[in-house]
Scaffold this active site. Structure first.
Site, mmCIF file in Angstrom:
data_model
loop_
_atom_site.group_PDB
_atom_site.id
_atom_site.type_symbol
_atom_site.label_atom_id
_atom_site.label_comp_id
_atom_site.label_asym_id
_atom_site.label_seq_id
_atom_site.Cartn_x
_atom_site.Cartn_y
_atom_site.Cartn_z
ATOM 1 C CE LYS A 13 -2.142 -1.070 3.902
ATOM 2 N NZ LYS A 13 -1.564 -2.358 4.316
ATOM 3 N NE ARG A 87 -4.096 -1.507 10.249
ATOM 4 C CZ ARG A 87 -3.021 -0.911 9.726
ATOM 5 N NH1 ARG A 87 -3.059 0.330 9.312
ATOM 6 N NH2 ARG A 87 -1.893 -1.591 9.607
ATOM 7 N NE ARG A 126 7.500 -3.131 5.649
ATOM 8 C CZ ARG A 126 6.189 -2.916 5.738
ATOM 9 N NH1 ARG A 126 5.469 -2.646 4.667
ATOM 10 N NH2 ARG A 126 5.576 -3.026 6.895
ATOM 11 N NE ARG A 160 6.305 -0.655 9.947
ATOM 12 C CZ ARG A 160 5.068 -0.655 9.469
ATOM 13 N NH1 ARG A 160 4.821 -0.087 8.288
ATOM 14 N NH2 ARG A 160 4.087 -1.200 10.128
ATOM 15 N NE ARG A 171 2.414 -5.054 11.255
ATOM 16 C CZ ARG A 171 3.534 -4.947 10.529
ATOM 17 N NH1 ARG A 171 4.622 -5.617 10.874
ATOM 18 N NH2 ARG A 171 3.563 -4.180 9.480
#
Ligand code: AMP
Length: 214
Positions: A13, A87, A126, A160, A171
């Site tokens: 996203k 969300r 990531r 992160r 998550r």
């Protein structure tokens, strides 16, 4: 044109939102980025949400709805991209109300479809440039050998705190329990468009452009 990019963590996203900002002059409203900024600047709210975010749980609806309200009331744009918001169903209802208060409409919800195995692989690989937010991936888009960001030249790459397998499990569970009902919610409203989020970045980008230009 105002759109929502919907999808589980790691669906891409943020990467796609950045293209829309650069190429269409839209404004990205990422509640995750706003919450991380609040943590970094040590605001009371930032301190309150830190542990919840690190665990991979959702922060309360009131907090994120407040953040979005503030942006919609103060920022003008020829198009907002809602990234990571809404969300929950309560957030989706609140967004509808906030947009109509501002005389705005929601034009499309673009669901980025990816499978869970790919998400785990993507997220654990990531990293992000601390200077400009450019996203790198150990496999598909590694940090350059000279360790300088291809976008802004900074040499400050971050992973992160919540991009680890343990937090990712939570998550994903939060996504399936609380966020995935939004797919049906927006389908029923006739606003849902699915794109295959597993393709090459450029082909995902083209699919999103096709939805937006239709
Ligand atoms: P993201 O950068 O979108 O993956 O968000 C990182 C974390 O911020 C999430 O795991 C949640 O803890 C929190 N967060 C971001 N957006 C929301 C939201 N709309 N509702 C609740 N929590 C959120």
């Amino acid at each position: 044109m105002n759109i929502i990019l919907l999808g589980p963590p790691g669906a891409g996203k943020g990467t796609q939102a950045r293209f829309l900002v650069d190429e269409r002059g839209m404004v990205q409203l990422s509640t995750g980025d706003m919450l991380r900024a609040a943590r970094t600047s040590g605001t009371e709210m930032g301190n309150k949400v830190a542990a919840v975010m690190d665990a991979g749980e959702l922060v309360t609806d009131d907090i994120v709805i407040g953040l979005i309200r503030e942006q919609l009331e103060t920022v003008t744009s020829n198009g907002f991209i809602f990234d990571g918001f809404p969300r929950t169903l309560a957030q989706a209802d609140a967004l509808g109300d906030l947009l109509s208060e501002q005389g705005e409409t929601l034009d499309a919800v673009i669901a980025m479809e990816v499978d869970d195995e790919a998400l785990v692989a993507r997220i654990t690989a990531r990293s992000t440039c601390g200077g400009c937010g450019e996203v790198y991936n150990d496999q598909t888009k590694p940090i350059p050998a000279d360790e300088k960001c291809t976008n802004c030249g900074a040499s400050d790459f971050k992973r992160r705190a919540d991009d680890n397998e343990e937090s990712l499990k939570t998550r994903l569970m939060e996504y399936y329990k609380k966020t995935s009902p939004l797919l049906g919610y927006y389908y029923a409203k006739g606003q849902m468009h699915g794109v295959n989020g597993l393709g090459e970045i450029e082909s995902v980008k083209a699919d999103i452009a096709a939805v937006m230009d239709a």
